[in-house]
Design an enzyme around this catalytic site. Structure first.
Site, PDB file in Angstrom:
ATOM      1  CG  HIS A 143      -2.107   0.912   1.147  1.00  0.00           C
ATOM      2  ND1 HIS A 143      -2.266   1.936   2.095  1.00  0.00           N
ATOM      3  CD2 HIS A 143      -3.135   0.980   0.337  1.00  0.00           C
ATOM      4  CE1 HIS A 143      -3.411   2.666   1.812  1.00  0.00           C
ATOM      5  NE2 HIS A 143      -3.837   2.010   0.487  1.00  0.00           N
ATOM      6  CE  LYS A 159      -1.485   4.715  -2.031  1.00  0.00           C
ATOM      7  NZ  LYS A 159      -1.996   4.103  -0.517  1.00  0.00           N
ATOM      8  CG  ASP A 194      18.586  11.419 -10.730  1.00  0.00           C
ATOM      9  OD1 ASP A 194      18.597  10.291 -11.338  1.00  0.00           O
ATOM     10  OD2 ASP A 194      18.291  12.266 -11.649  1.00  0.00           O
ATOM     11  CG  HIS A 201      -7.280   8.235  -0.800  1.00  0.00           C
ATOM     12  ND1 HIS A 201      -6.087   7.989  -1.211  1.00  0.00           N
ATOM     13  CD2 HIS A 201      -7.968   7.027  -0.498  1.00  0.00           C
ATOM     14  CE1 HIS A 201      -5.913   6.907  -1.173  1.00  0.00           C
ATOM     15  NE2 HIS A 201      -6.887   6.120  -0.738  1.00  0.00           N
ATOM     16  CE  LYS A 230      -4.050   6.988   2.131  1.00  0.00           C
ATOM     17  NZ  LYS A 230      -5.520   6.273   2.188  1.00  0.00           N
TER      18      LYS A 230
END
Length: 484
Positions: free
Chosen positions: A224, A226, A231, A402, A404
């Site tokens: 879950h 992201k 670089d 959405h 958090k």
């Protein structure tokens, strides 16, 4: 023939009784919250056969034998890498504010990850701004791009990101993309999957969903996180998946998803890169430990210490939940939380109630319409006792909120991928940032206030007037909170 049928009936009942008794003993003997055990027992007894099957599929944290063995072997080398950060110039305990200091102590003692100073943080709240910023950084990449996402949904600017990755790979940039199998099925069926692989991009399917594996590991264990690392100098993390909200779930009836991402530079980038390396090795067996940050700190500038807090199978249990508990318990004036899915554990529920009861202004902002019917009703099962304790609940009407985030006393904040539910806090691979930066926190708090301005405040008196059907569905779906 009647005797045969009678015998088979009796045998089936006996076997089922033995199965239920065995599962009951397993539930009772497992060390976990009593409320979770009781909820599972109710599911098993109220929904016969199906309840037992659900427990085998979802009841225990099972990463799978190969991944579990790999994660166990990884802990020492990754722990050694993390502990070296304590000797980095960016680890300045004396510069870390007291709330983050306690979080730093916890994460350092449990996993060797210290809070690091010398970062710059940029809060991005517009989907167009987020995706165009990512594309711009990809177009400037020279050596490497690493990504991990739960959902990659083709369409809109998400396709422009894919195109930018293909062009980067063609000019010699090494690109590694890890996507959750259950979250990104549309991507894996699309032409983008083959196009990216043909361009030399390493695309890996995390926790592959397969009917042959359903009894080998927990089915709803998901990747879950992201994270984007470019670089080893720029990173992104937050709540937004690799989707363009204008082209994502338009028929779901919840409106566009509302998300944020944080663009990070500084030594925290290398820590997020190491978390990506952890995930990559769990799935592929290939070890990629990043370089240690150079940690050139300018004492004349604000230090912005950031603590990276990862969680998931193979890592110390409940670390993000512990960080959240520490943060809320340290509040003196205010706690403001945004989460799309609110199904707290009994302990976290009591912390929120106690915090409000000691006079702290506790505000919870959740979407009015949710994409999960079960979560929608289960969340509402907590409203009465929260409202009676003094917690303010706002239902957001501007889409599926959405984001958090947690802001404490408008002085420090938590931001990342973590929902306030059992799955995020106990099960999934997640990451959050604890940020001791008043300017950044103020900006996040102002964004939260814009959510409140577009919300309806739930009133206890009116809430108590809701009908019997609503109360029934609340209690019914509350029973399934171990699955939510």
């Amino acid at each position: 023939m009647d005797k045969v049928y009678h015998f088979l009936t009796i045998a089936s009942l006996v076997l089922y009784w033995i199965l239920v008794a065995g599962v009951t003993l397993r539930v009772v003997l497992k060390r976990r919250a009593v409320s979770v055990s009781l909820a599972w027992l109710m599911v098993i007894y109220i929904v016969p056969i199906v309840g037992v099957a659900c427990y085998f599929l979802f009841g225990e944290l099972n990463l799978g034998r190969k991944r579990a063995e790999r994660a166990k072997q990884m802990f020492t080398p990754f722990g050694d890498w993390f502990r070296q950060l304590n000797h980095c110039q960016a680890h300045l305990p004396a510069q870390v504010g007291s709330p983050i200091h306690k979080i730093d102590e916890l994460c350092n003692n449990r996993m060797g990850i210290p809070a690091l100073s010398g970062n710059t943080l940029s809060l991005q709240a517009s989907p167009d701004e987020i995706l165009r910023s990512i594309i711009k950084d990809i177009e400037s990449a020279q050596t490497s791009i690493k990504m991990v996402f739960y959902i990659w949904h083709p369409g809109g600017l998400a396709d422009s990101v894919a195109s930018a990755l293909i062009q980067a790979s063609k000019r010699g940039v090494e690109v590694k993309v890890l996507l959750d199998s259950a979250g990104s099925p549309r991507f894996f069926r699309s032409h983008w999957n083959s196009m990216m692989k043909d361009a030399g991009i390493h695309v890996v399917q995390a926790l592959e969903v397969s009917p042959w594996r359903i009894f080998l590991r927990r089915l709803d264990l998901r990747q879950h996180r992201k994270i984007i690392v470019i670089d080893e100098s720029i990173a992104y993390t937050g709540s937004m998946n690799m989707v363009d909200p204008a082209h994502f779930k338009q028929c779901a009836g919840v409106g566009q998803w509302v998300d944020i991402m944080v663009r990070v530079t500084g030594p925290t980038v290398n820590v997020l890169s190491a978390i990506h390396g952890w995930d990559w090795e769990v799935e592929t067996g290939d070890r990629i430990l990043p370089q240690l940050p150079e940690c050139q700190i300018d004492d004349s500038e604000a230090q912005h210490p950031v603590q990276v807090v990862p969680s998931g199978p193979g890592m110390p249990e409940h670390m993000i939940l512990q960080v959240l508990s520490i943060a809320i318990n340290q509040s003196n004036k205010s706690v403001r939380i945004t989460t799309p899915y609110f199904v707290p554990s009994a302990d976290l529920l009591e912390i929120l109630k106690m915090t409000a009861q000691r006079g702290v202004n506790v505000e919870l902002i959740i979407p009015h319409i949710n994409d999960s019917i079960m979560v929608k009703w289960a969340s509402k099962a907590f409203y009465t006792e929260l409202l009676e304790a003094g917690v303010k609940i706002y239902e957001f009407h501007g889409g599926l909120l959405h984001t958090k985030s947690v802001v404490i006393d408008e002085e420090f904040c938590l931001v990342g991928t973590v929902n306030i539910d059992m799955r995020s806090l106990w099960l999934n691979f997640e990451v959050t940032l604890a940020v001791d930066d008043v300017k950044f926190t103020t900006e996040l708090s102002q964004l939260q206030q814009s959510y409140i301005d577009n919300s309806y405040c739930v009133d206890l008196e009116n809430w108590n007037k809701r009908g019997l059907p609503a109360r029934f569905f609340e209690r019914l779906f509350y029973l399934f909170n171990p699955l939510l």
